[in-house]
Design an enzyme around this catalytic site. Sequence first.
Site, PDB file in Angstrom:
ATOM      1  N   ASP A  12      23.320  52.129  -2.401  1.00  0.00           N
ATOM      2  CA  ASP A  12      24.430  51.233  -2.084  1.00  0.00           C
ATOM      3  C   ASP A  12      25.668  52.079  -1.808  1.00  0.00           C
ATOM      4  O   ASP A  12      25.597  53.327  -1.713  1.00  0.00           O
ATOM      5  CB  ASP A  12      24.628  50.180  -3.189  1.00  0.00           C
ATOM      6  CG  ASP A  12      25.182  50.773  -4.492  1.00  0.00           C
ATOM      7  OD1 ASP A  12      25.335  52.007  -4.586  1.00  0.00           O
ATOM      8  OD2 ASP A  12      25.466  49.991  -5.415  1.00  0.00           O
ATOM      9  N   CYS A  69      22.250  54.196  -6.912  1.00  0.00           N
ATOM     10  CA  CYS A  69      23.402  53.286  -6.970  1.00  0.00           C
ATOM     11  C   CYS A  69      24.385  53.891  -7.958  1.00  0.00           C
ATOM     12  O   CYS A  69      24.257  55.077  -8.314  1.00  0.00           O
ATOM     13  CB  CYS A  69      22.977  51.865  -7.322  1.00  0.00           C
ATOM     14  SG  CYS A  69      22.220  51.638  -8.939  1.00  0.00           S
ATOM     15  N   THR A  71      25.062  53.458 -11.260  1.00  0.00           N
ATOM     16  CA  THR A  71      24.432  53.897 -12.509  1.00  0.00           C
ATOM     17  C   THR A  71      22.958  54.219 -12.365  1.00  0.00           C
ATOM     18  O   THR A  71      22.377  54.877 -13.238  1.00  0.00           O
ATOM     19  CB  THR A  71      24.536  52.789 -13.568  1.00  0.00           C
ATOM     20  OG1 THR A  71      23.892  51.609 -13.054  1.00  0.00           O
ATOM     21  CG2 THR A  71      25.988  52.481 -13.911  1.00  0.00           C
ATOM     22  N   HIS A 102       3.554  61.745 -16.781  1.00  0.00           N
ATOM     23  CA  HIS A 102       2.960  60.670 -17.588  1.00  0.00           C
ATOM     24  C   HIS A 102       2.978  59.299 -16.916  1.00  0.00           C
ATOM     25  O   HIS A 102       2.125  58.468 -17.215  1.00  0.00           O
ATOM     26  CB  HIS A 102       3.680  60.565 -18.935  1.00  0.00           C
ATOM     27  CG  HIS A 102       3.310  61.657 -19.891  1.00  0.00           C
ATOM     28  ND1 HIS A 102       3.560  61.585 -21.239  1.00  0.00           N
ATOM     29  CD2 HIS A 102       2.706  62.855 -19.680  1.00  0.00           C
ATOM     30  CE1 HIS A 102       3.125  62.691 -21.837  1.00  0.00           C
ATOM     31  NE2 HIS A 102       2.616  63.485 -20.899  1.00  0.00           N
ATOM     32  N   HIS A 137      -3.154  58.905 -19.209  1.00  0.00           N
ATOM     33  CA  HIS A 137      -1.966  58.296 -18.607  1.00  0.00           C
ATOM     34  C   HIS A 137      -2.350  57.331 -17.487  1.00  0.00           C
ATOM     35  O   HIS A 137      -1.684  56.317 -17.282  1.00  0.00           O
ATOM     36  CB  HIS A 137      -1.018  59.384 -18.103  1.00  0.00           C
ATOM     37  CG  HIS A 137      -0.631  60.338 -19.188  1.00  0.00           C
ATOM     38  ND1 HIS A 137       0.081  59.949 -20.288  1.00  0.00           N
ATOM     39  CD2 HIS A 137      -0.921  61.660 -19.365  1.00  0.00           C
ATOM     40  CE1 HIS A 137       0.244  60.981 -21.101  1.00  0.00           C
ATOM     41  NE2 HIS A 137      -0.356  62.025 -20.552  1.00  0.00           N
TER      42      HIS A 137
HETATM   43  C1  RB5 Z   1      28.373  48.805  -7.740  1.00  0.00           C
HETATM   44  O1  RB5 Z   1      29.688  48.606  -8.155  1.00  0.00           O
HETATM   45  C2  RB5 Z   1      27.459  49.001  -8.940  1.00  0.00           C
HETATM   46  O2  RB5 Z   1      27.378  47.824  -9.690  1.00  0.00           O
HETATM   47  C3  RB5 Z   1      26.088  49.447  -8.500  1.00  0.00           C
HETATM   48  O3  RB5 Z   1      26.196  50.606  -7.766  1.00  0.00           O
HETATM   49  C4  RB5 Z   1      25.098  49.779  -9.603  1.00  0.00           C
HETATM   50  O4  RB5 Z   1      25.635  50.669 -10.514  1.00  0.00           O
HETATM   51  C5  RB5 Z   1      24.447  48.623 -10.226  1.00  0.00           C
HETATM   52  O5  RB5 Z   1      23.580  48.763 -11.094  1.00  0.00           O
END
Ligand code: RB5
Length: 148
Positions: A12, A69, A71, A102, A137
């Site tokens: 994203d 993304c 996180t 694994h 596994h």
């Molecule tokens: C975008 O602001 C953020 O929510 C997205 O990149 C991600 O971290 C969502 O899990």
Amino acid sequence: MGAEKSIIIGSDHAAYDLKENIKAYLLQTGHTVEDVGASGNQSVHYPEYGGKVAGRISEGEFTKGILMCGTGLGMSMVANRYPGVRAALCNGLFAAAMSRRHNDANILVMGGRVIGIDLAREIVRVFLETPFEGGRHQLRIDLFDRIP
Ligand code: RB5
């Protein structure tokens, strides 16, 4: 680097810069790359891009993918809804190696707001170079299909 030469990637907006950097790294190391976007830093919805990568892994068109993304959490949640996808959020090298050894992970997920470029590149290298150990596994992964 690694046996997987054709890699599908997506992100994203929050991890667009990381995706571009990882794409350059993959190309430098002899891979071909299918980039599904995002195509810039403008705000987009991560499920749309996660689905583009996970869908094509699920269909068998690619054997390895990379999603990013902010996180890594949202992309992981989305990707693991697709049959046959084993997406692993790895923000460290140990997880990257174990996700392959694994869990036979087929999508690497990283958080662009969590890790730096150099670590991310190393995680990609380890993910693509580490083989699945099979054996017990594989038996455990086969049990995934019993989940209703
Ligand atoms: C975008 O602001 C953020 O929510 C997205 O990149 C991600 O971290 C969502 O899990």
